[in-house]
Scaffold this active site. Structure first.
Site, PDB file in Angstrom:
ATOM      1  N   ARG A  67       4.086  -0.345  -4.776  1.00 38.93           N
ATOM      2  CA  ARG A  67       3.746  -0.854  -3.342  1.00 38.93           C
ATOM      3  C   ARG A  67       2.588  -1.780  -3.213  1.00 38.93           C
ATOM      4  O   ARG A  67       2.030  -2.351  -2.253  1.00 38.93           O
ATOM      5  CB  ARG A  67       3.684   0.470  -2.394  1.00 38.93           C
ATOM      6  CG  ARG A  67       4.764   1.218  -2.259  1.00 38.93           C
ATOM      7  CD  ARG A  67       4.670   2.477  -1.512  1.00 38.93           C
ATOM      8  NE  ARG A  67       4.590   2.011   0.034  1.00 38.93           N
ATOM      9  CZ  ARG A  67       5.478   1.728   0.705  1.00 38.93           C
ATOM     10  NH1 ARG A  67       6.710   1.921   0.449  1.00 38.93           N
ATOM     11  NH2 ARG A  67       5.360   1.234   2.011  1.00 38.93           N
ATOM     12  N   GLU A  82       8.466 -15.268 -10.251  1.00 34.01           N
ATOM     13  CA  GLU A  82       7.713 -14.031  -9.572  1.00 34.01           C
ATOM     14  C   GLU A  82       7.075 -13.082 -10.734  1.00 34.01           C
ATOM     15  O   GLU A  82       6.228 -12.527 -10.642  1.00 34.01           O
ATOM     16  CB  GLU A  82       8.530 -13.034  -8.526  1.00 34.01           C
ATOM     17  CG  GLU A  82       9.643 -12.232  -9.020  1.00 34.01           C
ATOM     18  CD  GLU A  82      10.323 -11.541  -7.843  1.00 34.01           C
ATOM     19  OE1 GLU A  82      11.358 -11.101  -8.018  1.00 34.01           O
ATOM     20  OE2 GLU A  82       9.478 -11.165  -7.214  1.00 34.01           O
ATOM     21  N   TRP A  85      -2.535  -3.064  -1.466  1.00 36.64           N
ATOM     22  CA  TRP A  85      -2.323  -4.427  -1.698  1.00 36.64           C
ATOM     23  C   TRP A  85      -3.061  -5.052  -0.456  1.00 36.64           C
ATOM     24  O   TRP A  85      -2.726  -4.866   0.515  1.00 36.64           O
ATOM     25  CB  TRP A  85      -0.825  -4.560  -1.505  1.00 36.64           C
ATOM     26  CG  TRP A  85      -0.435  -6.015  -1.670  1.00 36.64           C
ATOM     27  CD1 TRP A  85       0.027  -6.321  -2.848  1.00 36.64           C
ATOM     28  CD2 TRP A  85      -0.201  -6.922  -0.722  1.00 36.64           C
ATOM     29  NE1 TRP A  85       0.398  -7.670  -2.713  1.00 36.64           N
ATOM     30  CE2 TRP A  85       0.390  -8.180  -1.423  1.00 36.64           C
ATOM     31  CE3 TRP A  85      -0.468  -6.861   0.732  1.00 36.64           C
ATOM     32  CZ2 TRP A  85       0.570  -9.367  -0.576  1.00 36.64           C
ATOM     33  CZ3 TRP A  85      -0.065  -8.247   1.477  1.00 36.64           C
ATOM     34  CH2 TRP A  85       0.560  -9.303   0.838  1.00 36.64           C
ATOM     35  N   LYS A 119      13.638 -15.057  -9.684  1.00 41.43           N
ATOM     36  CA  LYS A 119      13.313 -13.813 -10.922  1.00 41.43           C
ATOM     37  C   LYS A 119      11.969 -14.515 -11.826  1.00 41.43           C
ATOM     38  O   LYS A 119      10.929 -13.952 -12.052  1.00 41.43           O
ATOM     39  CB  LYS A 119      14.295 -13.471 -11.809  1.00 41.43           C
ATOM     40  CG  LYS A 119      15.254 -12.608 -10.887  1.00 41.43           C
ATOM     41  CD  LYS A 119      14.814 -11.198 -10.612  1.00 41.43           C
ATOM     42  CE  LYS A 119      14.246 -10.957  -9.286  1.00 41.43           C
ATOM     43  NZ  LYS A 119      14.811 -10.660  -8.117  1.00 41.43           N
ATOM     44  N   ASN A 173      -1.705   2.343   5.460  1.00 39.09           N
ATOM     45  CA  ASN A 173      -0.680   1.282   5.170  1.00 39.09           C
ATOM     46  C   ASN A 173      -0.034   0.671   6.503  1.00 39.09           C
ATOM     47  O   ASN A 173       0.220   0.863   7.270  1.00 39.09           O
ATOM     48  CB  ASN A 173       0.382   1.859   4.316  1.00 39.09           C
ATOM     49  CG  ASN A 173       1.754   1.084   4.189  1.00 39.09           C
ATOM     50  OD1 ASN A 173       2.899   1.406   4.231  1.00 39.09           O
ATOM     51  ND2 ASN A 173       1.562  -0.271   3.930  1.00 39.09           N
ATOM     52  N   GLY A 174      -0.389  -0.731   6.468  1.00 40.41           N
ATOM     53  CA  GLY A 174      -0.152  -1.713   7.579  1.00 40.41           C
ATOM     54  C   GLY A 174      -0.981  -2.519   7.876  1.00 40.41           C
ATOM     55  O   GLY A 174      -2.143  -2.853   7.206  1.00 40.41           O
ATOM     56  N   LYS A 214       6.217  -4.324  -3.880  1.00 40.66           N
ATOM     57  CA  LYS A 214       7.417  -4.078  -3.509  1.00 40.66           C
ATOM     58  C   LYS A 214       8.092  -4.197  -2.123  1.00 40.66           C
ATOM     59  O   LYS A 214       9.224  -5.068  -1.800  1.00 40.66           O
ATOM     60  CB  LYS A 214       7.940  -2.718  -4.093  1.00 40.66           C
ATOM     61  CG  LYS A 214       9.312  -2.613  -4.160  1.00 40.66           C
ATOM     62  CD  LYS A 214      10.022  -3.133  -5.255  1.00 40.66           C
ATOM     63  CE  LYS A 214      11.555  -2.940  -5.403  1.00 40.66           C
ATOM     64  NZ  LYS A 214      12.343  -3.915  -6.100  1.00 40.66           N
ATOM     65  N   CYS A 259       0.865  -1.276  -0.105  1.00 43.22           N
ATOM     66  CA  CYS A 259      -0.062   0.018   0.087  1.00 43.22           C
ATOM     67  C   CYS A 259       0.896   1.323   0.007  1.00 43.22           C
ATOM     68  O   CYS A 259       2.002   1.449   0.440  1.00 43.22           O
ATOM     69  CB  CYS A 259      -0.961  -0.063   1.380  1.00 43.22           C
ATOM     70  SG  CYS A 259      -2.141  -1.326   1.438  1.00 43.22           S
ATOM     71  N   HIS A 275      20.633 -36.294  -5.046  1.00 42.82           N
ATOM     72  CA  HIS A 275      19.903 -36.836  -3.943  1.00 42.82           C
ATOM     73  C   HIS A 275      18.464 -36.632  -4.003  1.00 42.82           C
ATOM     74  O   HIS A 275      17.609 -36.354  -2.941  1.00 42.82           O
ATOM     75  CB  HIS A 275      20.485 -35.838  -2.849  1.00 42.82           C
ATOM     76  CG  HIS A 275      21.728 -36.282  -2.606  1.00 42.82           C
ATOM     77  ND1 HIS A 275      22.384 -37.244  -2.067  1.00 42.82           N
ATOM     78  CD2 HIS A 275      23.122 -35.480  -2.753  1.00 42.82           C
ATOM     79  CE1 HIS A 275      23.915 -37.235  -2.049  1.00 42.82           C
ATOM     80  NE2 HIS A 275      24.160 -36.206  -2.450  1.00 42.82           N
ATOM     81  N   GLU A 322      18.332 -17.096  -7.018  1.00 48.01           N
ATOM     82  CA  GLU A 322      17.799 -16.030  -7.481  1.00 48.01           C
ATOM     83  C   GLU A 322      17.317 -16.102  -8.710  1.00 48.01           C
ATOM     84  O   GLU A 322      16.240 -15.511  -9.308  1.00 48.01           O
ATOM     85  CB  GLU A 322      19.025 -14.931  -7.456  1.00 48.01           C
ATOM     86  CG  GLU A 322      18.770 -13.513  -7.948  1.00 48.01           C
ATOM     87  CD  GLU A 322      17.746 -12.749  -7.226  1.00 48.01           C
ATOM     88  OE1 GLU A 322      17.127 -13.224  -6.351  1.00 48.01           O
ATOM     89  OE2 GLU A 322      17.229 -11.563  -7.747  1.00 48.01           O
TER      90      GLU A 322
END
Ligand code: AGP
Length: 619
Positions: free
Chosen positions: A27, A498, A74, A495, A100-101, A614, A2, A514, A491
């Site tokens: 955000r 996502e 969000w 990438k 936001n939170g 983000k 948010c 294994h 990584e």
């Protein structure tokens, strides 16, 4: 998670709020809304969907007025729809709040407020805040916000307006970021700097529990104890163009291509006369000499940078080091104390789990160091010391340049610690520094090969899509690396998943036998990091094993590698030769580009992938 904005001044608030929100869309982007006060009346418009949906609505039915608040969401509590979108109003419609939170005690508060007759219309935790302010309002919005925040549990950055307080916006924060932008005859409130940079570079980073009251002509800040404080006004050094696409199709691509410059900037700033300098570190050299172990704690991409850092630090600074994801570290009983340095890595400096891990480490008396990108962020401020990565604003949700900047800082920190603790000969350190200095131009040359959209990796991505459909959507990716490039395998997989929503896993190649090798048939595409290293031959054997079972191999190799030609890999990516120690900085570039081009092929929203945001300021 948010983004919030607030504006009070002479301009048309709608324009300022929409522009600010567009800079904060990274955000959260599942709904957006504004509330604007005009002639003593609040008009709120909120829409499910991206900001463009709200912007279209406001273009057809504009709101006039020169003060207001805005939000891009969000979702946490309640599905994304018009009703759950912010701002949230009280029963009378005279108070509007953006948040936001997460308010952890919202159910209890909602029950209490309902008993008192308040009517709720959304499923959000935020709506409790507007009703609480209504309940506490006795003619002074600031006092009502103070009383309200005193009983909130959880995290919040809020902005509130009241029809009867038409000259003021009140903001407050606890564990979610909030900044004030100082203008001439106007003032701004925002979750992050890019939202206000079109108008001012003078910024106040609010502290936890601060409450700010903004009018057109002034800003008053009171701290948690209710005392008025003199704020420190900082000047933002970067330009708004850094938060714009500048001709690139996506922020992610722009940020990938910025990496050579970012690296150069870091080297110019941190290496002076052959010595490594961390001006803002604040930790004493004597303390760093005495530490017995290092814990690196982070999430996502920053965690992968931390994993790579462990390889570096143990090899050259010879300090035992372990790496934890923040969400695990904070809830176990980690063995950290006065002799431990806990390094928290975070691009945003606001990730809730990383911030909590930092506080846990401090509680246990460890020395703490933040490696952060965002200036003035909570982790940067609360850690005992900080090293800023200075990568500039990273807008794409998928982190790229912040990762390489974090790696660069780990290289420098390793050399710094090695020199401080005399674990490496001066001549070797000098040679590392001089090799490091060559990296930006090697990276630049490598990136230049991929400037056009008709490049080799884009073609491989096209080929993957064709194959994926041929195999009835059963194809997916595996990434294999070893030693210091194992974190890059993780990584690369992160990438890809996502932004392309295709299943991808990273493994240390030696682990294949294994278990994961059971996965290999003709479906997976296996990206093998096979650049020159002490485990090169072992990687060649892994490639053989995959080929023998029908897997499709993309091999990342060092330029001029002829041996690989005998292994009939399907696709090759050649990379400039560098010492294995520095290779992660080069290897990650094709991994980022592959993820980008696969997502582009599938037509996904690269900069704003579904379900993500983000900076993750909730648990
Ligand atoms: C990376 O591409 C991700 N979007 C994500 O994993 C990110 O790195 C993670 O959330 C940590 O964020 P931070 O660096 O801001 O703490």
């Amino acid at each position: 998670m948010c983004g919030i904005v607030g504006y009070i001044g002479e301009r048309t608030a709608q324009e300022v709020l929409l522009k600010g929100l567009s800079r904060l869309e990274y955000r959260g982007y599942d709904s957006a809304g504004v509330a604007i006060l005009k002639d003593g009346r609040i008009n709120a418009v909120k829409r499910q969907g991206k900001l463009s949906v709200l912007a279209r609505e406001l273009a057809s039915n504009p709101l006039s007025g020169t003060m207001g608040i805005g939000h891009t969401r969000w979702a946490t509590h309640g599905v994304p729809n018009d009703t759950n979108a912010h701002p949230h109003l009280d029963c009378s419609g005279k108070i509007a709040v953006v948040h936001n939170g997460i308010i952890e005690n919202y159910l209890e508060l909602k029950k209490y407020l309902k008993k008192k007759g308040h009517r709720f219309i959304s499923d959000t935790d935020t709506e409790t805040i507007s009703h609480l302010i209504e309940d506490n309002y006795k003619g002074d919005l600031e006092a009502a916000v103070r009383k309200t925040t005193a009983i909130l549990k959880g995290s919040y950055a809020i902005a509130a307006i009241h029809e009867k307080d038409s000259g003021r916006i009140v903001g407050a924060r606890c564990d979610s970021p909030l900044i004030v932008g100082i203008g001439k005859g106007e003032n701004f409130l925002a979750s992050d700097v890019p939202a206000i940079l079109d108008y001012t570079k003078e910024v106040i980073y609010l502290e936890n529990h601060d409450i700010v009251t903004m009018t057109r002509s002034g800003v008053k800040i009171t701290n948690g104890a209710g005392r008025v404080v003199k704020p420190k006004v900082s000047k933002v050094k970067w330009d708004i163009s850094q938060a714009e696409k500048c001709g690139y199709r996506h922020f992610m691509l722009k940020e990938i291509f910025e990496q050579a410059d970012v690296l150069q900037r870091i080297l110019d700033e941190r290496i002076r006369r052959g010595r490594i300098v961390f001006d803002e570190l604040k930790l004493k050299e004597s303390d760093l000499r005495c530490i017995k172990r290092i814990a690196i704690v982070a999430c996502g991409t920053a965690y992968h940078a931390g994993l790579t850092g462990k390889y570096m630090i143990e090899e050259y600074a010879r300090i035992p080091c372990w790496v934890d994801t923040s969400s695990e570290f904070r809830y176990r009983d980690p063995l950290v104390g006065e002799d431990t340095l806990v390094i928290i890595v975070s691009q945003s400096g606001e990730t809730a789990d990383s911030l909590a891990a930092l506080r846990e480490a401090k509680r246990r008396k460890a020395k703490t160091l933040g490696i952060c990108n965002v200036l003035g962020s909570s982790i940067a401020r609360e850690a005992n010391g900080v090293i800023y990565t200075h990568a500039g604003p990273e807008i794409a949700v998928a982190s790229t340049k912040a990762y390489t900047a974090q790696l660069a800082v780990f290289y420098l920190l390793t050399m710094y610690l090695a020199s401080l603790r005399n674990t490496v000969k001066r001549s070797r350190l000098d040679s590392l520094v001089s090799q490091f200095k060559k990296l930006p131009s090697l990276m630049e040359d490598l990136l230049a090969e991929y400037k056009s959209d008709y490049n080799k990796i884009a073609a491989y991505a096209q080929e993957f899509k064709r194959y994926y459909h041929e195999k009835h959507n059963k194809s997916y990716f595996l990434y294999l690396g070893r030693n210091i490039n194992y974190p890059n395998a993780l990584e690369g997989a992160l990438k890809l998943k996502e932004i392309s929503y295709i299943s991808a896993e990273g493994y240390p190649a030696g682990e294949m036998k294994h278990g994961p090798i059971a996965l290999i048939d003709e479906n997976p595409w296996v990206v093998c990091i096979a650049t020159r290293s002490k485990t090169y031959d072992k990687m060649l054997s892994n490639i053989q094993e995959i080929k023998a079972r029908g897997g499709i191999v993309i091999a990342l190799v060092t330029e001029g590698d002829e041996e690989i030609l005998h292994h009939s890999v399907n696709y090759l990516v050649e990379l400039p030769a560098v010492e294995e120690f520095f290779s992660p900085l080069i290897v990650v570039i094709p991994l980022q580009l592959l993820a980008y081009y696969v997502a582009l092929e599938f037509g996904y929203d690269i900069d704003q992938p579904r379900n993500l945001a983000k900076s993750v300021t909730v648990e």
